[in-house]
Motif scaffolding. Sequence first.
Motif, PDB file in Angstrom:
ATOM      1  N   UNK A   1       0.828  -1.209   0.000  1.00  0.00           N
ATOM      2  CA  UNK A   1       0.000   0.000   0.000  1.00  0.00           C
ATOM      3  C   UNK A   1       0.859   1.254   0.000  1.00  0.00           C
ATOM      4  N   UNK A   2       1.998   1.197   0.691  1.00  0.00           N
ATOM      5  CA  UNK A   2       2.882   2.358   0.716  1.00  0.00           C
ATOM      6  C   UNK A   2       3.582   2.569  -0.616  1.00  0.00           C
ATOM      7  N   UNK A   3       3.758   1.472  -1.373  1.00  0.00           N
ATOM      8  CA  UNK A   3       4.451   1.584  -2.665  1.00  0.00           C
ATOM      9  C   UNK A   3       3.558   2.182  -3.738  1.00  0.00           C
ATOM     10  N   UNK A   4       2.229   2.087  -3.573  1.00  0.00           N
ATOM     11  CA  UNK A   4       1.316   2.597  -4.606  1.00  0.00           C
ATOM     12  C   UNK A   4       1.451   4.096  -4.815  1.00  0.00           C
ATOM     13  N   UNK A   5       1.470   4.927  -3.763  1.00  0.00           N
ATOM     14  CA  UNK A   5       1.658   6.375  -4.005  1.00  0.00           C
ATOM     15  C   UNK A   5       2.959   6.707  -4.702  1.00  0.00           C
ATOM     16  N   UNK A   6       4.026   5.944  -4.397  1.00  0.00           N
ATOM     17  CA  UNK A   6       5.307   6.203  -5.046  1.00  0.00           C
ATOM     18  C   UNK A   6       5.222   5.918  -6.538  1.00  0.00           C
ATOM     19  N   UNK A   7       4.563   4.794  -6.899  1.00  0.00           N
ATOM     20  CA  UNK A   7       4.402   4.453  -8.318  1.00  0.00           C
ATOM     21  C   UNK A   7       3.539   5.491  -9.022  1.00  0.00           C
ATOM     22  N   UNK A   8       2.440   5.889  -8.355  1.00  0.00           N
ATOM     23  CA  UNK A   8       1.560   6.908  -8.951  1.00  0.00           C
ATOM     24  C   UNK A   8       2.297   8.230  -9.130  1.00  0.00           C
ATOM     25  N   UNK A   9       3.142   8.581  -8.122  1.00  0.00           N
ATOM     26  CA  UNK A   9       3.905   9.814  -8.241  1.00  0.00           C
ATOM     27  C   UNK A   9       4.897   9.771  -9.387  1.00  0.00           C
ATOM     28  N   UNK A  10       5.528   8.606  -9.598  1.00  0.00           N
ATOM     29  CA  UNK A  10       6.466   8.461 -10.713  1.00  0.00           C
ATOM     30  C   UNK A  10       5.755   8.599 -12.048  1.00  0.00           C
ATOM     31  N   UNK A  11       4.572   7.973 -12.178  1.00  0.00           N
ATOM     32  CA  UNK A  11       3.797   8.092 -13.415  1.00  0.00           C
ATOM     33  C   UNK A  11       3.366   9.528 -13.653  1.00  0.00           C
TER      34      UNK A  11
ATOM     35  N   UNK B   1       4.894  12.248 -12.666  1.00  0.00           N
ATOM     36  CA  UNK B   1       6.057  13.033 -13.086  1.00  0.00           C
ATOM     37  C   UNK B   1       6.408  12.763 -14.539  1.00  0.00           C
ATOM     38  N   UNK B   2       6.294  11.504 -14.978  1.00  0.00           N
ATOM     39  CA  UNK B   2       6.580  11.181 -16.375  1.00  0.00           C
ATOM     40  C   UNK B   2       5.574  11.848 -17.306  1.00  0.00           C
ATOM     41  N   UNK B   3       4.294  11.780 -16.935  1.00  0.00           N
ATOM     42  CA  UNK B   3       3.275  12.417 -17.771  1.00  0.00           C
ATOM     43  C   UNK B   3       3.482  13.915 -17.831  1.00  0.00           C
ATOM     44  N   UNK B   4       3.814  14.507 -16.691  1.00  0.00           N
ATOM     45  CA  UNK B   4       4.064  15.954 -16.671  1.00  0.00           C
ATOM     46  C   UNK B   4       5.257  16.312 -17.539  1.00  0.00           C
TER      47      UNK B   4
ATOM     48  N   UNK C   1       4.252  16.050 -21.154  1.00  0.00           N
ATOM     49  CA  UNK C   1       3.357  17.140 -21.513  1.00  0.00           C
ATOM     50  C   UNK C   1       4.122  18.447 -21.696  1.00  0.00           C
ATOM     51  N   UNK C   2       5.038  18.732 -20.788  1.00  0.00           N
ATOM     52  CA  UNK C   2       5.845  19.948 -20.892  1.00  0.00           C
ATOM     53  C   UNK C   2       6.709  19.909 -22.145  1.00  0.00           C
ATOM     54  N   UNK C   3       7.317  18.740 -22.430  1.00  0.00           N
ATOM     55  CA  UNK C   3       8.148  18.611 -23.639  1.00  0.00           C
ATOM     56  C   UNK C   3       7.313  18.823 -24.900  1.00  0.00           C
ATOM     57  N   UNK C   4       6.098  18.265 -24.910  1.00  0.00           N
ATOM     58  CA  UNK C   4       5.227  18.442 -26.082  1.00  0.00           C
ATOM     59  C   UNK C   4       4.827  19.901 -26.261  1.00  0.00           C
TER      60      UNK C   4
END
Length: 290
Positions: free
Chosen positions: A15-25, A27-30, A33-36
Amino acid sequence: MADTRAIAEPLPLAAAARPAVAGTRFRKRTLFLVAYLLFAILPVYWMVNMSFKTNEEILGVFSLWPREFTFANYLTIFGDPSWYSGYINSLIYVTINVVMSLLVALPAAYAFSRYTFIGDKHVFFWLLTNRMTPPAIFLLPFFQLYTTLGLMDTHIAVALAHMVFNVPLAVWILEGFMSGVPREIDETAYIDGYSFPRFFLTIFVPLIKAGIGVAAFFCFMFSWVELLMARTLTSVNAKPIVAVMTRTVSAAGMDWGVLAAAGVLTIVPGAIVIWFVRHYIAKGFAMGRV
């Protein structure tokens, strides 16, 4: 009980690892998006930046913003009739083209969406092949035909030529929206005594206004940016802005500042159209009709 606790112990870690994975995703999407946005906006920003510079600064100094801010390039365009008349001519034939394309495409799309006849699929495919044909293929026939009929260098000439490409696209888009309207609406209107023109204009058209907005947008954009036919079929009276922009080449070289200012002003009508039909375009993509 001990075995149950041993099995249950890793759950808090997962359960603690889920927020970390979501945060990584996130950051990648952001980052993507910024690069685009940088990739898409940078050319537009650079053109706006050049439009407020002098030719000497454009050719001599690399700068992210104008060092000698000037409106001279825009004043040249608004003060020269040969420049601003190009925008007027483009708006005239583009408006004529959009209106005529929709007037032809609406009944055609209704027929394809509501009736089945021999060869309907073949006719529909033939319309789309016109849209996929390069404009240069039709250039010679249009040139000879318009020369014979005396339509050269007129707004209606360019509008009719662009209809060859815009009508198939409009029919394809509108047919998708019309197919999503239940046939029971047509039958109910006929039972209530509606004539076809009254039913079509007062009931059916409001139901597909999103499709009309999307079709009008794509017709406008093709006719606004198309260069080859618009430049060949006009000379003086109906010369579009895309052809006028080639006048920036002279013996002194390229007038980069005026050309950039003309490019900025050319983007404005398209941006205005996108602003008014943005909801219809979004709805069309959401419905899978575009």
